[in-house]
Design a protein around this motif. Structure first.
Motif, PDB file in Angstrom:
ATOM      1  N   MET A  58       5.291  19.959   1.865  1.00 46.09           N
ATOM      2  CA  MET A  58       5.085  19.809   2.923  1.00 46.09           C
ATOM      3  C   MET A  58       5.189  19.783   3.479  1.00 46.09           C
ATOM      4  N   GLY A  59       7.091  20.856   3.455  1.00 46.44           N
ATOM      5  CA  GLY A  59       7.363  21.776   4.840  1.00 46.44           C
ATOM      6  C   GLY A  59       6.545  23.338   5.155  1.00 46.44           C
ATOM      7  N   LEU A  60       5.630  23.339   4.599  1.00 39.23           N
ATOM      8  CA  LEU A  60       4.964  24.772   5.095  1.00 39.23           C
ATOM      9  C   LEU A  60       3.928  24.325   5.660  1.00 39.23           C
ATOM     10  N   PRO A  61       3.855  25.344   7.394  1.00 38.76           N
ATOM     11  CA  PRO A  61       2.621  24.734   7.941  1.00 38.76           C
ATOM     12  C   PRO A  61       0.878  24.722   7.789  1.00 38.76           C
ATOM     13  N   ASP A  62       1.064  25.286   6.368  1.00 37.01           N
ATOM     14  CA  ASP A  62      -0.554  24.890   6.408  1.00 37.01           C
ATOM     15  C   ASP A  62      -0.698  23.513   5.957  1.00 37.01           C
ATOM     16  N   TRP A  63      -0.024  22.210   5.662  1.00 34.88           N
ATOM     17  CA  TRP A  63      -0.210  20.766   5.434  1.00 34.88           C
ATOM     18  C   TRP A  63      -0.207  20.032   6.592  1.00 34.88           C
ATOM     19  N   GLN A  64      -1.635  19.749   5.643  1.00 33.37           N
ATOM     20  CA  GLN A  64      -2.257  18.089   6.935  1.00 33.37           C
ATOM     21  C   GLN A  64      -2.190  16.951   6.604  1.00 33.37           C
ATOM     22  N   ALA A  65      -1.413  16.013   6.508  1.00 29.51           N
ATOM     23  CA  ALA A  65      -0.901  14.678   6.355  1.00 29.51           C
ATOM     24  C   ALA A  65      -2.430  13.769   6.548  1.00 29.51           C
ATOM     25  N   MET A  66      -2.704  13.541   5.292  1.00 24.82           N
ATOM     26  CA  MET A  66      -3.922  12.274   5.258  1.00 24.82           C
ATOM     27  C   MET A  66      -3.832  10.881   5.966  1.00 24.82           C
ATOM     28  N   PRO A  67      -5.014  10.816   6.662  1.00 20.96           N
ATOM     29  CA  PRO A  67      -4.306   9.296   7.240  1.00 20.96           C
ATOM     30  C   PRO A  67      -4.060   7.604   5.849  1.00 20.96           C
ATOM     31  N   VAL A  68      -3.835   6.945   6.626  1.00 23.00           N
ATOM     32  CA  VAL A  68      -3.280   6.267   5.211  1.00 23.00           C
ATOM     33  C   VAL A  68      -4.639   5.049   5.490  1.00 23.00           C
ATOM     34  N   PRO A  69      -5.659   5.060   4.370  1.00 27.25           N
ATOM     35  CA  PRO A  69      -6.353   3.785   4.598  1.00 27.25           C
ATOM     36  C   PRO A  69      -5.963   2.278   4.482  1.00 27.25           C
ATOM     37  N   PRO A  70      -6.586   1.841   5.466  1.00 29.20           N
ATOM     38  CA  PRO A  70      -6.043   0.402   6.079  1.00 29.20           C
ATOM     39  C   PRO A  70      -6.207  -0.419   3.769  1.00 29.20           C
ATOM     40  N   LEU A  71      -7.774  -0.116   3.224  1.00 35.26           N
ATOM     41  CA  LEU A  71      -7.668  -0.907   2.130  1.00 35.26           C
ATOM     42  C   LEU A  71      -6.367  -0.834   0.823  1.00 35.26           C
ATOM     43  N   LEU A  72      -5.113   0.139   1.252  1.00 37.70           N
ATOM     44  CA  LEU A  72      -4.617   0.774   0.590  1.00 37.70           C
ATOM     45  C   LEU A  72      -3.587  -1.101   1.061  1.00 37.70           C
ATOM     46  N   TRP A  73      -3.222  -1.024   1.685  1.00 41.16           N
ATOM     47  CA  TRP A  73      -2.974  -2.486   1.682  1.00 41.16           C
ATOM     48  C   TRP A  73      -3.009  -3.531   1.044  1.00 41.16           C
ATOM     49  N   LEU A  74      -4.150  -3.500   0.608  1.00 41.83           N
ATOM     50  CA  LEU A  74      -5.010  -4.606  -0.185  1.00 41.83           C
ATOM     51  C   LEU A  74      -5.217  -4.523  -1.070  1.00 41.83           C
ATOM     52  N   ASN A  75      -5.176  -3.583  -1.569  1.00 42.44           N
ATOM     53  CA  ASN A  75      -4.723  -2.788  -3.091  1.00 42.44           C
ATOM     54  C   ASN A  75      -2.803  -2.848  -3.370  1.00 42.44           C
ATOM     55  N   THR A  76      -2.494  -2.884  -2.817  1.00 38.91           N
ATOM     56  CA  THR A  76      -1.082  -3.231  -2.986  1.00 38.91           C
ATOM     57  C   THR A  76      -1.029  -4.525  -3.220  1.00 38.91           C
ATOM     58  N   GLY A  77      -1.929  -5.664  -2.151  1.00 40.51           N
ATOM     59  CA  GLY A  77      -1.171  -6.925  -2.385  1.00 40.51           C
ATOM     60  C   GLY A  77      -1.990  -7.312  -4.310  1.00 40.51           C
ATOM     61  N   MET A  78      -3.336  -6.385  -4.539  1.00 38.01           N
ATOM     62  CA  MET A  78      -3.999  -6.596  -5.586  1.00 38.01           C
ATOM     63  C   MET A  78      -2.595  -6.818  -6.662  1.00 38.01           C
ATOM     64  N   LEU A  79      -1.521  -4.998  -6.628  1.00 38.00           N
ATOM     65  CA  LEU A  79      -1.470  -5.065  -7.833  1.00 38.00           C
ATOM     66  C   LEU A  79       0.011  -5.999  -7.546  1.00 38.00           C
ATOM     67  N   VAL A  80       0.503  -6.087  -6.827  1.00 38.55           N
ATOM     68  CA  VAL A  80       2.393  -7.418  -6.682  1.00 38.55           C
ATOM     69  C   VAL A  80       0.999  -8.841  -7.186  1.00 38.55           C
ATOM     70  N   LEU A  81       0.183  -9.088  -6.314  1.00 38.88           N
ATOM     71  CA  LEU A  81      -0.344 -10.491  -7.412  1.00 38.88           C
ATOM     72  C   LEU A  81      -0.034 -10.251  -9.145  1.00 38.88           C
ATOM     73  N   SER A  82      -0.748  -9.745  -9.893  1.00 39.26           N
ATOM     74  CA  SER A  82      -1.020  -8.524 -11.063  1.00 39.26           C
ATOM     75  C   SER A  82       0.260  -9.438 -11.441  1.00 39.26           C
ATOM     76  N   SER A  83       1.793  -8.159 -10.782  1.00 41.42           N
ATOM     77  CA  SER A  83       2.490  -8.519 -11.285  1.00 41.42           C
ATOM     78  C   SER A  83       3.802  -9.508 -11.746  1.00 41.42           C
ATOM     79  N   VAL A  84       2.931 -10.298 -10.070  1.00 41.31           N
ATOM     80  CA  VAL A  84       4.047 -11.641 -10.530  1.00 41.31           C
ATOM     81  C   VAL A  84       3.014 -12.748 -11.237  1.00 41.31           C
ATOM     82  N   ALA A  85       1.216 -12.977 -11.592  1.00 47.69           N
ATOM     83  CA  ALA A  85       1.029 -13.219 -12.823  1.00 47.69           C
ATOM     84  C   ALA A  85       1.761 -13.006 -14.252  1.00 47.69           C
ATOM     85  N   LEU A  86       1.918 -11.878 -14.335  1.00 52.74           N
ATOM     86  CA  LEU A  86       2.602 -11.742 -15.651  1.00 52.74           C
ATOM     87  C   LEU A  86       3.808 -12.011 -15.736  1.00 52.74           C
ATOM     88  N   HIS A  87       4.320 -12.205 -14.738  1.00 51.83           N
ATOM     89  CA  HIS A  87       5.558 -12.536 -15.299  1.00 51.83           C
ATOM     90  C   HIS A  87       5.500 -14.049 -15.316  1.00 51.83           C
TER      91      HIS A  87
END
Length: 234
Positions: free
Chosen positions: A75-104
């Motif tokens: 990412m330190g090179l000049p041709d790097w163009q960062a992608m936007p963070v899709p809002p859906l990633l927040w929901l996906n993260t919540g799903m994985l947290v719930l999955s981990s809690v369920a297994l606990h």
């Protein structure tokens, strides 16, 4: 290289805590008298499956640490163009947290011989993990629709590579979780399932930790966290 050092230090800390929980650090040869006179100093009875899983997770952790290091270097090179963070990633993260809690909760239930609760928790963990994978595929589809193709930019390639590799590990874990869930509906003794459920839960907690690190990396927060760690170390 800072990110890989920080990641490996955190990984080493988690591994040390896990080893302490398994009483591998005890020194019974320094004590005298009957073994039952010194609680907590008995020879550890650690199943080979847990040792194998620990080794595998250490390898997986190093793999993702190398990905993160390469990400920072590229990412330190000049041709790097960062992608936007899709809002859906927040929901996906919540799903994985719930999955981990369920297994606990499944681990807690099986240790209390609550087989019915363990079955429900295993099913919930599997469904939320599937929801996470479906959400990740939806993110990929939306990004390609918006023109963020795999070959469009190095940042795009890294995003698809890292999230895809994590998704493959989730998919592999679902195979083991599916077999454990199927066994849960075919046995009547909770003790026969305890080891399998504990292995699945450990794997899931680790993948959640990896995903949170990936999310921080892709969101661009890693630099700030590394600066904080540097200040704490100095």
């Amino acid at each position: 290289m800072s990110v890989i050092v920080v990641f490996l230090l955190v990984l080493a800390g988690v591994a040390g805590w896990w080893l302490a929980q398994q009483r591998l650090m005890s020194k019974p040869w320094l004590e005298h008298g009957p073994s039952n006179a010194f609680p907590g100093t008995e020879a550890p009875d650690l199943p080979a499956e847990k040792i194998g899983l620990g080794v595998f997770l250490a390898v997986v952790g190093c793999l993702f640490a190398l990905f993160a290091s390469a990400y920072f270097i590229r990412m330190g090179l000049p041709d790097w163009q960062a992608m936007p963070v899709p809002p859906l990633l927040w929901l996906n993260t919540g799903m994985l947290v719930l999955s981990s809690v369920a297994l606990h909760l499944a681990v807690v239930a099986i240790r209390r011989d609550q087989l019915g609760t363990a079955r429900l928790a295993l099913g919930t963990g599997g469904l939320t993990a599937l929801a996470f994978l479906a959400g990740q595929l939806t993110v990929w589809r939306d990004l390609t629709t918006d023109g963020y193709f795999l070959s469009g930019n190095p940042a795009n390639s890294f995003f698809y590579l890292i999230t895809g590799m994590h998704g493959l590990h989730i998919l592999g874990g679902l195979v083991a979780l599916g077999r454990t869930t199927a066994r849960a509906w075919n046995v009547e003794e909770a003790g026969r399932l305890q080891l399998s459920i504990e292995l699945c839960a450990t794997y899931w907690h680790f993948l959640l930790f990896i995903w949170l690190a990936i999310f921080v990396l892709l969101a661009g927060w890693a630099n700030a966290l590394i600066d904080i760690c540097r200040q704490l170390l100095t």
